[in-house]
Scaffold this active site. Structure first.
Site, PDB file in Angstrom:
ATOM      1  N   LYS A  10      38.379  35.648  31.426  1.00  7.89           N
ATOM      2  CA  LYS A  10      37.652  34.225  31.078  1.00  7.89           C
ATOM      3  C   LYS A  10      37.567  32.889  32.678  1.00  7.89           C
ATOM      4  O   LYS A  10      37.020  32.448  32.759  1.00  7.89           O
ATOM      5  CB  LYS A  10      38.163  33.253  30.174  1.00  7.89           C
ATOM      6  CG  LYS A  10      38.099  34.007  28.556  1.00  7.89           C
ATOM      7  CD  LYS A  10      39.086  33.377  27.710  1.00  7.89           C
ATOM      8  CE  LYS A  10      39.040  34.598  26.439  1.00  7.89           C
ATOM      9  NZ  LYS A  10      39.983  33.606  25.033  1.00  7.89           N
ATOM     10  N   CYS A  11      37.816  33.520  32.989  1.00  2.10           N
ATOM     11  CA  CYS A  11      37.565  32.776  34.448  1.00  2.10           C
ATOM     12  C   CYS A  11      35.447  32.642  34.602  1.00  2.10           C
ATOM     13  O   CYS A  11      35.690  33.850  35.495  1.00  2.10           O
ATOM     14  CB  CYS A  11      38.164  33.076  35.678  1.00  2.10           C
ATOM     15  SG  CYS A  11      38.267  32.768  37.277  1.00  2.10           S
ATOM     16  N   SER A  12      35.668  31.411  34.947  1.00  2.58           N
ATOM     17  CA  SER A  12      34.007  32.045  35.485  1.00  2.58           C
ATOM     18  C   SER A  12      33.941  32.059  36.923  1.00  2.58           C
ATOM     19  O   SER A  12      32.542  32.806  36.744  1.00  2.58           O
ATOM     20  CB  SER A  12      33.123  30.917  35.099  1.00  2.58           C
ATOM     21  OG  SER A  12      33.924  29.269  36.205  1.00  2.58           O
ATOM     22  N   ILE A  15      33.680  36.329  36.648  1.00  2.00           N
ATOM     23  CA  ILE A  15      32.647  36.674  35.599  1.00  2.00           C
ATOM     24  C   ILE A  15      31.373  36.657  36.936  1.00  2.00           C
ATOM     25  O   ILE A  15      30.545  37.509  36.323  1.00  2.00           O
ATOM     26  CB  ILE A  15      32.435  35.270  34.677  1.00  2.00           C
ATOM     27  CG1 ILE A  15      33.477  35.960  33.406  1.00  2.00           C
ATOM     28  CG2 ILE A  15      30.974  35.961  33.739  1.00  2.00           C
ATOM     29  CD1 ILE A  15      33.256  35.131  32.214  1.00  2.00           C
TER      30      ILE A  15
END
Length: 119
Positions: A10-12, A15
């Site tokens: 879930k780390c931007s 991503i």
């Protein structure tokens, strides 16, 4: 090139890095290190390649800032490893390890272009 990207699902930034690699046709695999903790020997190697634990651990993160003051001064490899085991989000993201074992942290388009698209 067998590239492995380590980070958090879930780390931007992870991503963005994965999307960049996909859009440029760079084959890679991804390991979420919350689900699959990194072996201590590998963490030691990463820290050594990067020039120390301070380069591997994100000391500007909320996770770091929320640690008690006494936990922010690890004095040995074992203390750093225990801290990372307890708080995996402390590791800078993403960690990119190429087929030769060379490590890099973070994501910037320019550095990824130089590293993964240069022939």
């Amino acid at each position: 090139m067998s590239l492995v990207l380590y980070g958090l699902n879930k780390c931007s930034t992870c991503i963005k890095a994965r999307a960049w690699l996909d859009s440029h046709g760079v084959t890679h695999s991804f390991v979420d290190y919350r689900d699959h903790p990194i072996a201590p020997a590998l963490l030691r190697d990463w820290a050594a390649q990067l020039g120390g634990w301070e380069k591997l651990v994100n000391r500007a993160s909320m996770t770091w800032r929320n640690l008690p003051e006494s936990a922010r001064s690890p004095d040995s490899d074992d203390a750093w490893l225990a801290l990372i085991a307890a708080h995996p989000a402390l590791v800078r993201r993403p960690v990119a390890v190429d087929g030769a074992g060379k490590v890099g942290v973070g994501f910037r388009e320019a550095s990824y272009s130089a590293r993964f698209l240069a022939a």
